[in-house]
Design an enzyme around this catalytic site. Structure first.
Site, PDB file in Angstrom:
ATOM      1  N   ASP A  89      46.796  40.619  33.742  1.00 49.52           N
ATOM      2  CA  ASP A  89      47.618  39.991  33.707  1.00 49.52           C
ATOM      3  C   ASP A  89      48.302  41.249  34.840  1.00 49.52           C
ATOM      4  OD1 ASP A  89      46.626  42.064  31.767  1.00 49.52           O
ATOM      5  OD2 ASP A  89      48.667  42.326  30.921  1.00 49.52           O
ATOM      6  N   ASP A 150      48.263  45.421  41.387  1.00 46.87           N
ATOM      7  CA  ASP A 150      47.976  45.915  39.493  1.00 46.87           C
ATOM      8  C   ASP A 150      47.540  44.607  38.889  1.00 46.87           C
ATOM      9  OD1 ASP A 150      47.804  47.406  37.336  1.00 46.87           O
ATOM     10  OD2 ASP A 150      50.007  47.524  37.185  1.00 46.87           O
ATOM     11  N   GLU A 184      46.250  43.736  29.415  1.00 46.16           N
ATOM     12  CA  GLU A 184      46.689  44.904  29.520  1.00 46.16           C
ATOM     13  C   GLU A 184      47.764  45.477  29.675  1.00 46.16           C
ATOM     14  OE1 GLU A 184      46.450  48.510  31.588  1.00 46.16           O
ATOM     15  OE2 GLU A 184      47.206  46.866  31.798  1.00 46.16           O
ATOM     16  N   ASP A 207      41.570  50.924  37.377  1.00 44.76           N
ATOM     17  CA  ASP A 207      43.066  50.157  38.094  1.00 44.76           C
ATOM     18  C   ASP A 207      43.555  51.414  38.012  1.00 44.76           C
ATOM     19  OD1 ASP A 207      45.185  48.374  36.756  1.00 44.76           O
ATOM     20  OD2 ASP A 207      44.907  49.109  34.959  1.00 44.76           O
TER      21      ASP A 207
END
Length: 422
Positions: A89, A150, A184, A207
């Protein structure tokens, strides 16, 4: 043994450009899991690509989690099972619809003016990490959306690494489990994850930001909801009677410290109290806060200070009252990772063997790895190369993603070598 990005034919840019065009924005107001069905569209793409690569168990479950296995290619059966995890997401803070990625090849330090909004200009002064990107290929969005690096940079790096491991069976590795998560960005990334099915011993989220960084520490985090009960009265006849819960809420926010304990005035290991939402009526208003610190004890102290501010303001208004509810969100994963130093040591060595200088950092935020660590899967965070996330000036370097891919390969290889000698 060093494995460098020049040694292999990467597909990270092709994968990344494909993934960011899928709108996967999560929605904190939704009660479903995943919070938006469109996240599953990317999940389907990832599953199909994994199946094509030969990971025959690749699948997405009803909650939007993608699982897959790359089997052990050694004769050893005592190699720990390692999981690599990224989230699908993108942030609700900025639109992720109709992303138009732009590749700025051979960056030479110039300002990057985004064509769909000339007011969006990415400069070295505002993005200092660009000073390390000369000669690299920088990807941005077009100025009206976020990019989605991201965490689609992490997805692309993992997928690239798995593809390279399959193409190069001379690189030995144990069983690798992949986990791609929804939601997340709204704090629900592992709410429905099946760790028993995952079956991993240790994990690494992909990440992180700066090239070569690895993070073993996050904030400890709570959510706090303050509800204020005021006194309602007809506004035409309210003199001496009305006590507006909305105005009381505004006074509470105004009374918070301004030179400390706020995101605008803190850095490093300093925590904060941050109001993120206010709503209500004259009779009742609600303020939602996030409270953060690297120390659980200081986190509790910040919440006590917040309540003291609330009480001080409320006490000026007879017949008004408040309630304060604290909800634990996640805790500093260092509390777990310090018990498993080899997980970090291998991560640091893997970065070094990718030709980089490892940077051990703390995250002023959280990752899926924060909660996974406390759920029994120790899980530090390695860089993916994403920068300026959650906004229209988000960017990523192709070469940084390639380095992340090689770091993933090195982690898998080093755990296999560790198993061979144990």
């Amino acid at each position: 043994m060093s494995i460098l990005i020049e040694s292999y034919e990467h597909q990270v840019i092709e994968r990344f450009l494909r993934y960011v065009k899928v709108d996967t924005q999560s929605d904190p107001s939704s009660l479903t899991q995943p919070s938006t069905e469109k996240q599953k569209e990317l999940g389907k793409i990832l599953v199909e690509e994994l199946l094509v690569l030969g990971l025959s168990d690749a699948h997405m479950d009803e909650y939007g989690y993608v699982y897959a296995t790359l089997e052990n290619n050694t004769s050893e059966d005592n190699i720990p099972v390692i999981c690599f995890c990224s989230h699908m997401d993108t942030s609700p803070d900025c639109s992720g619809k109709d992303v138009k990625p732009i590749v700025h090849y051979n960056y030479q330090g110039q300002d990057l003016i985004l064509p769909d909004d000339n007011g969006q200009v990415i400069t070295k002064s505002n993005h200092p990490d660009l000073t390390n990107q000369y000669g690299n290929d920088i990807i941005t969005a077009s100025g009206t959306t976020l990019l989605g690096a991201d965490n689609k940079a992490g997805l692309a790096a993992i997928m690239d690494a798995i593809s390279l491991l399959i193409k190069h069976p001379e690189i030995k590795h144990g069983k690798i489990r992949l986990l791609f998560t929804p939601d997340e960005e709204i704090g629900r990334g592992v709410n429905k994850v099946d760790l028993k099915k995952l079956g991993a011993d240790f994990g690494y989220t992909v990440d992180g930001e700066t090239l070569g960084s690895i993070e073993d520490e996050t904030f400890s985090a709570d959510g706090v909801v303050v509800t204020i009960d005021g006194v309602s009265a007809h506004p035409g006849f309210a003199k001496g009677k009305m006590k507006s819960a909305i105005k009381i809420a505004a006074e509470i926010i105004e009374a918070l410290p301004k030179d400390r304990l706020s995101p605008e005035t803190t850095a490093g290991k300093e925590g904060f109290i941050h109001p993120v939402s206010i709503s209500g009526t004259v009779e009742q208003a609600t303020i939602e806060f996030i409270v953060r610190d690297f120390s659980d004890a200081l986190l509790e102290r910040h919440e006590q200070e917040l309540e003291a501010v609330v009480m001080r303001v409320i006490n000026q208004y007879p017949n008004c009252s408040y309630s304060l509810k604290v909800q634990e969100q996640y805790r500093n994963m260092k509390q777990v990772l310090d018990e498993y130093p080899e997980v970090m040591n291998i991560g640091l060595k893997a970065i070094q063997q990718a030709g980089l200088t490892p940077i051990r950092r703390s995250i002023r935020g959280g990752t899926d790895g924060s909660r996974l660590s406390f759920m029994g899967l120790p899980c530090p965070n390695i860089f993916a190369g994403e920068h300026a996330f959650h906004g229209k000036q988000e960017w990523v370097s192709v070469q940084d993603m390639q380095h992340a891919s090689i770091t993933i390969i090195n982690i898998a290889r080093l755990w296999a070598e560790r198993g061979e000698v144990s």
